[in-house]
Design a protein around this motif. Structure first.
Motif, PDB file in Angstrom:
ATOM      1  N   ILE A  46       5.867   6.852  11.385  1.00 41.37           N
ATOM      2  CA  ILE A  46       5.125   5.888  12.198  1.00 41.37           C
ATOM      3  C   ILE A  46       3.671   6.323  12.368  1.00 41.37           C
ATOM      4  CG2 ILE A  46       4.965   4.894  14.513  1.00 41.37           C
ATOM      5  CD1 ILE A  46       7.984   4.931  14.653  1.00 41.37           C
ATOM      6  N   SER A  47       3.449   7.625  12.453  1.00 39.51           N
ATOM      7  CA  SER A  47       2.077   8.118  12.621  1.00 39.51           C
ATOM      8  C   SER A  47       1.214   7.868  11.394  1.00 39.51           C
ATOM      9  CB  SER A  47       2.095   9.613  12.942  1.00 39.51           C
ATOM     10  OG  SER A  47       2.624  10.357  11.842  1.00 39.51           O
ATOM     11  N   THR A  48       1.823   7.585  10.249  1.00 40.11           N
ATOM     12  CA  THR A  48       1.043   7.336   9.022  1.00 40.11           C
ATOM     13  C   THR A  48       0.900   5.853   8.702  1.00 40.11           C
ATOM     14  OG1 THR A  48       3.029   7.496   7.615  1.00 40.11           O
ATOM     15  CG2 THR A  48       1.817   9.535   8.063  1.00 40.11           C
ATOM     16  N   VAL A  49       1.284   4.962   9.642  1.00 40.32           N
ATOM     17  CA  VAL A  49       1.146   3.530   9.400  1.00 40.32           C
ATOM     18  C   VAL A  49      -0.337   3.169   9.247  1.00 40.32           C
ATOM     19  CG1 VAL A  49       1.470   1.238  10.397  1.00 40.32           C
ATOM     20  CG2 VAL A  49       3.279   2.951  10.591  1.00 40.32           C
ATOM     21  N   GLY A  50      -0.668   2.498   8.168  1.00 37.13           N
ATOM     22  CA  GLY A  50      -2.052   2.099   7.907  1.00 37.13           C
ATOM     23  C   GLY A  50      -2.900   3.146   7.234  1.00 37.13           C
ATOM     24  N   GLN A  51      -2.387   4.354   7.056  1.00 37.75           N
ATOM     25  CA  GLN A  51      -3.191   5.402   6.422  1.00 37.75           C
ATOM     26  C   GLN A  51      -3.521   5.095   4.960  1.00 37.75           C
ATOM     27  OE1 GLN A  51      -1.609   9.319   6.988  1.00 37.75           O
ATOM     28  NE2 GLN A  51      -3.050  10.284   5.576  1.00 37.75           N
ATOM     29  N   PRO A  52      -2.580   4.604   4.126  1.00 35.91           N
ATOM     30  CA  PRO A  52      -2.961   4.239   2.745  1.00 35.91           C
ATOM     31  C   PRO A  52      -4.032   3.153   2.695  1.00 35.91           C
ATOM     32  CG  PRO A  52      -0.583   4.421   2.937  1.00 35.91           C
ATOM     33  CD  PRO A  52      -1.128   4.480   4.324  1.00 35.91           C
ATOM     34  N   TYR A  53      -4.000   2.211   3.641  1.00 35.42           N
ATOM     35  CA  TYR A  53      -5.020   1.153   3.649  1.00 35.42           C
ATOM     36  C   TYR A  53      -6.388   1.714   3.983  1.00 35.42           C
ATOM     37  CZ  TYR A  53      -7.416  -3.156   4.965  1.00 35.42           C
ATOM     38  OH  TYR A  53      -8.320  -4.189   5.052  1.00 35.42           O
ATOM     39  N   ARG A  54      -6.437   2.616   4.957  1.00 32.41           N
ATOM     40  CA  ARG A  54      -7.732   3.216   5.315  1.00 32.41           C
ATOM     41  C   ARG A  54      -8.266   4.073   4.191  1.00 32.41           C
ATOM     42  NH1 ARG A  54      -4.779   3.775  10.187  1.00 32.41           N
ATOM     43  NH2 ARG A  54      -4.262   5.942   9.635  1.00 32.41           N
ATOM     44  N   GLU A  55      -7.410   4.823   3.529  1.00 34.02           N
ATOM     45  CA  GLU A  55      -7.859   5.635   2.394  1.00 34.02           C
ATOM     46  C   GLU A  55      -8.340   4.758   1.244  1.00 34.02           C
ATOM     47  OE1 GLU A  55      -4.548   8.063   1.443  1.00 34.02           O
ATOM     48  OE2 GLU A  55      -4.796   9.425   3.163  1.00 34.02           O
ATOM     49  N   PHE A  56      -7.721   3.588   1.061  1.00 31.72           N
ATOM     50  CA  PHE A  56      -8.165   2.692  -0.004  1.00 31.72           C
ATOM     51  C   PHE A  56      -9.554   2.130   0.294  1.00 31.72           C
ATOM     52  CE2 PHE A  56      -8.525  -1.577  -1.795  1.00 31.72           C
ATOM     53  CZ  PHE A  56      -8.309  -1.320  -3.138  1.00 31.72           C
ATOM     54  N   LEU A  57      -9.816   1.776   1.563  1.00 30.48           N
ATOM     55  CA  LEU A  57     -11.140   1.280   1.916  1.00 30.48           C
ATOM     56  C   LEU A  57     -12.208   2.349   1.689  1.00 30.48           C
ATOM     57  CD1 LEU A  57     -10.414  -0.752   5.176  1.00 30.48           C
ATOM     58  CD2 LEU A  57     -10.644  -1.597   2.837  1.00 30.48           C
ATOM     59  N   GLU A  58     -11.896   3.593   2.042  1.00 32.43           N
ATOM     60  CA  GLU A  58     -12.850   4.680   1.795  1.00 32.43           C
ATOM     61  C   GLU A  58     -13.077   4.874   0.290  1.00 32.43           C
ATOM     62  OE1 GLU A  58     -11.198   8.046   3.704  1.00 32.43           O
ATOM     63  OE2 GLU A  58     -11.467   7.270   5.760  1.00 32.43           O
ATOM     64  N   LYS A  59     -12.038   4.738  -0.493  1.00 34.06           N
ATOM     65  CA  LYS A  59     -12.167   4.866  -1.945  1.00 34.06           C
ATOM     66  C   LYS A  59     -12.997   3.726  -2.513  1.00 34.06           C
ATOM     67  CE  LYS A  59      -9.364   5.174  -6.140  1.00 34.06           C
ATOM     68  NZ  LYS A  59      -7.991   5.162  -6.707  1.00 34.06           N
ATOM     69  N   ALA A  60     -12.812   2.502  -1.997  1.00 37.11           N
ATOM     70  CA  ALA A  60     -13.584   1.365  -2.482  1.00 37.11           C
ATOM     71  C   ALA A  60     -15.065   1.534  -2.166  1.00 37.11           C
ATOM     72  CB  ALA A  60     -13.053   0.076  -1.873  1.00 37.11           C
ATOM     73  N   ASP A  61     -15.382   2.040  -0.961  1.00 36.58           N
ATOM     74  CA  ASP A  61     -16.787   2.289  -0.619  1.00 36.58           C
ATOM     75  C   ASP A  61     -17.377   3.399  -1.477  1.00 36.58           C
ATOM     76  OD1 ASP A  61     -16.634   0.328   1.285  1.00 36.58           O
ATOM     77  OD2 ASP A  61     -16.178   1.722   2.929  1.00 36.58           O
ATOM     78  N   ARG A  62     -16.569   4.390  -1.796  1.00 40.86           N
ATOM     79  CA  ARG A  62     -17.067   5.515  -2.574  1.00 40.86           C
ATOM     80  C   ARG A  62     -17.292   5.146  -4.036  1.00 40.86           C
ATOM     81  NH1 ARG A  62     -13.510   8.533  -1.010  1.00 40.86           N
ATOM     82  NH2 ARG A  62     -12.015   8.414  -2.757  1.00 40.86           N
ATOM     83  N   GLU A  63     -16.372   4.349  -4.623  1.00 47.10           N
ATOM     84  CA  GLU A  63     -16.488   3.988  -6.040  1.00 47.10           C
ATOM     85  C   GLU A  63     -17.227   2.675  -6.253  1.00 47.10           C
ATOM     86  OE1 GLU A  63     -12.676   4.052  -7.841  1.00 47.10           O
ATOM     87  OE2 GLU A  63     -12.269   6.156  -7.321  1.00 47.10           O
ATOM     88  N   GLY A  64     -17.411   1.881  -5.207  1.00 47.49           N
ATOM     89  CA  GLY A  64     -18.227   0.687  -5.297  1.00 47.49           C
ATOM     90  C   GLY A  64     -17.559  -0.521  -5.923  1.00 47.49           C
ATOM     91  N   PHE A  65     -16.254  -0.722  -5.770  1.00 47.87           N
ATOM     92  CA  PHE A  65     -15.608  -1.937  -6.278  1.00 47.87           C
ATOM     93  C   PHE A  65     -15.165  -2.805  -5.096  1.00 47.87           C
ATOM     94  CE2 PHE A  65     -12.288   1.303  -6.063  1.00 47.87           C
ATOM     95  CZ  PHE A  65     -11.309   0.666  -5.309  1.00 47.87           C
ATOM     96  N   GLN A  66     -14.976  -4.087  -5.372  1.00 50.62           N
ATOM     97  CA  GLN A  66     -14.638  -5.034  -4.323  1.00 50.62           C
ATOM     98  C   GLN A  66     -13.172  -4.913  -3.906  1.00 50.62           C
ATOM     99  OE1 GLN A  66     -15.657  -8.890  -5.825  1.00 50.62           O
ATOM    100  NE2 GLN A  66     -17.788  -8.756  -5.099  1.00 50.62           N
ATOM    101  N   VAL A  67     -12.964  -5.134  -2.606  1.00 50.35           N
ATOM    102  CA  VAL A  67     -11.607  -5.125  -2.060  1.00 50.35           C
ATOM    103  C   VAL A  67     -11.072  -6.545  -2.109  1.00 50.35           C
ATOM    104  CG1 VAL A  67     -10.190  -4.639  -0.035  1.00 50.35           C
ATOM    105  CG2 VAL A  67     -12.157  -3.179  -0.568  1.00 50.35           C
ATOM    106  N   MET A  68      -9.973  -6.743  -2.812  1.00 49.40           N
ATOM    107  CA  MET A  68      -9.401  -8.064  -3.020  1.00 49.40           C
ATOM    108  C   MET A  68      -8.597  -8.503  -1.798  1.00 49.40           C
ATOM    109  SD  MET A  68     -10.369  -9.406  -5.772  1.00 49.40           S
ATOM    110  CE  MET A  68     -11.251  -8.923  -7.261  1.00 49.40           C
ATOM    111  N   GLU A  69      -9.308  -9.016  -0.789  1.00 49.45           N
ATOM    112  CA  GLU A  69      -8.668  -9.594   0.371  1.00 49.45           C
ATOM    113  C   GLU A  69      -9.615 -10.587   1.022  1.00 49.45           C
ATOM    114  OE1 GLU A  69      -7.667  -6.630   3.168  1.00 49.45           O
ATOM    115  OE2 GLU A  69      -9.723  -5.908   3.445  1.00 49.45           O
ATOM    116  N   GLY A  70      -9.066 -11.536   1.754  1.00 50.61           N
ATOM    117  CA  GLY A  70      -9.880 -12.553   2.400  1.00 50.61           C
ATOM    118  C   GLY A  70     -10.504 -13.516   1.403  1.00 50.61           C
ATOM    119  N   GLN A  71     -11.786 -13.854   1.625  1.00 52.76           N
ATOM    120  CA  GLN A  71     -12.489 -14.802   0.755  1.00 52.76           C
ATOM    121  C   GLN A  71     -12.697 -14.234  -0.642  1.00 52.76           C
ATOM    122  OE1 GLN A  71     -16.121 -15.912   2.704  1.00 52.76           O
ATOM    123  NE2 GLN A  71     -15.069 -17.046   4.372  1.00 52.76           N
ATOM    124  N   THR A  72     -12.868 -12.929  -0.744  1.00 53.64           N
ATOM    125  CA  THR A  72     -13.030 -12.323  -2.072  1.00 53.64           C
ATOM    126  C   THR A  72     -11.780 -12.521  -2.910  1.00 53.64           C
ATOM    127  OG1 THR A  72     -14.476 -10.648  -1.094  1.00 53.64           O
ATOM    128  CG2 THR A  72     -13.586 -10.191  -3.275  1.00 53.64           C
TER     129      THR A  72
END
Length: 369
Positions: A46-72
């Protein structure tokens, strides 16, 4: 210990270990260890809920690719759907069995790949696919799955293997150290049992002392060893039932003896004998030989259905169904689960019907004058 029956090679007696409670129904303490591990592991997951999502956002900012969610994501799905709308070579239907003969291997592989891409997420590389906002980390979830699997295997192996069941739940008892209380061996006539023709009597001692053995392992001369419960009777002491025959323990010779009717009585004795003279003799004979009845015991549907579901092959099928459900095949898995349960139920019904037919072949109770 030895047995005077040729069908039994040896008998060993056991009492529960690492268990709490009284009688034959005891709570195994290793369940407490598993429960503590479950609590710790679930808190970690339970303590790791959402951790893969947060790490993915940090990876997207670091590598500079778009996150496929919402309007994108909506814009990318629209572009993916209309990508080949102006392609004159676009096929209007799926590739058939023989269409591959009209194209080369690379073109065929490319078209098969595009047919499998149902949305824009399927066309993305795995490292660019957005995990769920509530996804948990892989390693804690894997450990939780392993823990559940180990616990289930511990429970199933107790049904599949007598040796494993004895190793984890029982400890061996030396018959020389066993002493039965004298009050257990006394025959009391205050509570007279109700004797009904054609029915078996249960005259065993229900609340035996907790320090006495509760089970016996019977090793036959031919066949598989079994674990049977021990029963304590007044005037008989420690007994067990194997193949509808009762065996009693002779404490002096430390040998198990099968109860047999006497066959050395001369015929003139029966002409002079007037039967049992007291209720104590009648009750003692009932304890030793049982009621004069022959009945084929019929197990309940629930008991047979449980044994059918706990067979290794059925457990393997159920395990495969769980794996398919984890891989998004829940419709097919639910139908397969329904078919497995239905098939095992029909097998149990057929076995019960055969037992009922066998019971119907027996002779009914008749009065002899």
């Amino acid at each position: 210990m030895e047995c005077d029956s040729k069908r039994i090679e040896k008998v060993s007696i056991y009492k529960p270990k690492l268990a709490a409670g009284f009688g034959k129904k005891r709570f195994r303490l290793y369940h407490v260890a598993f429960l503590l591990l479950y609590v710790y592991q679930i808190i970690w997951v339970i303590s790791t809920v959402g951790q893969p999502y947060r790490e993915f956002l940090e990876k997207a900012d670091r590598e500079g690719f778009q996150v496929m969610e919402g309007q994108t994501k909506m814009r990318a799905e629209l572009e993916h759907s209309l990508d080949d709308i102006n392609d004159p070579n676009r096929r209007a239907k799926k590739i058939g069995w023989m269409d591959w003969m009209d194209m080369d291997m690379e073109e065929h592989a490319e078209r098969k790949r595009r047919e499998k891409e149902r949305n824009v997420l399927d066309s993305l590389p795995k490292h660019m696919r957005v995990p769920s906002r509530y996804a948990t980390s892989f390693f804690p979830s894997l450990l939780l799955g392993i823990l559940v699997t180990v616990h289930v295997l511990v429970l199933l192996l107790q049904h599949w293997s007598v040796r494993f069941n004895i190793w984890i739940n029982f400890q061996h008892v030396n018959v020389g150290n066993v002493s039965l209380p004298e009050e257990m061996m006394e025959l009391h006539l205050e509570e007279k049992p109700k004797i009904e023709a054609g029915k078996e009597l249960d005259l065993s001692i229900k609340n035996a002392p907790s320090h006495l053995p509760t089970h016996a392992r019977v090793v036959p001369a031919k066949g598989r060893q079994v674990l049977v419960p021990l029963d304590y009777f007044p005037s008989l002491g420690m007994t067990f039932e194997y193949h509808r025959r009762r065996y009693i323990l002779d404490m002096d010779s430390q040998t198990w003896t099968k109860i047999r009717c006497r066959s050395d009585i001369p015929l003139p004795f029966f002409g002079k004998w007037n039967g049992f003279a007291s209720e104590e003799q009648i009750l003692g004979a009932l304890l030793r030989y049982g009621a004069n009845a022959f009945e084929i015991r019929q197990p309940t549907f629930g008991k047979m259905y449980k044994a059918q579901l706990l067979s290794p092959f059925t457990v393997f099928q159920l395990f495969c169904v769980i794996l398919w459900m984890l891989d998004d095949y829940w419709q097919y898995s639910a139908f397969t689960l329904f078919m497995i349960l239905t098939f095992e139920g029909t097998v149990v019904f057929s076995r019960l019907k055969s037992l009922q037919a066998l019971r119907g072949m027996g002779n009914k109770t008749r009065t002899v004058w």
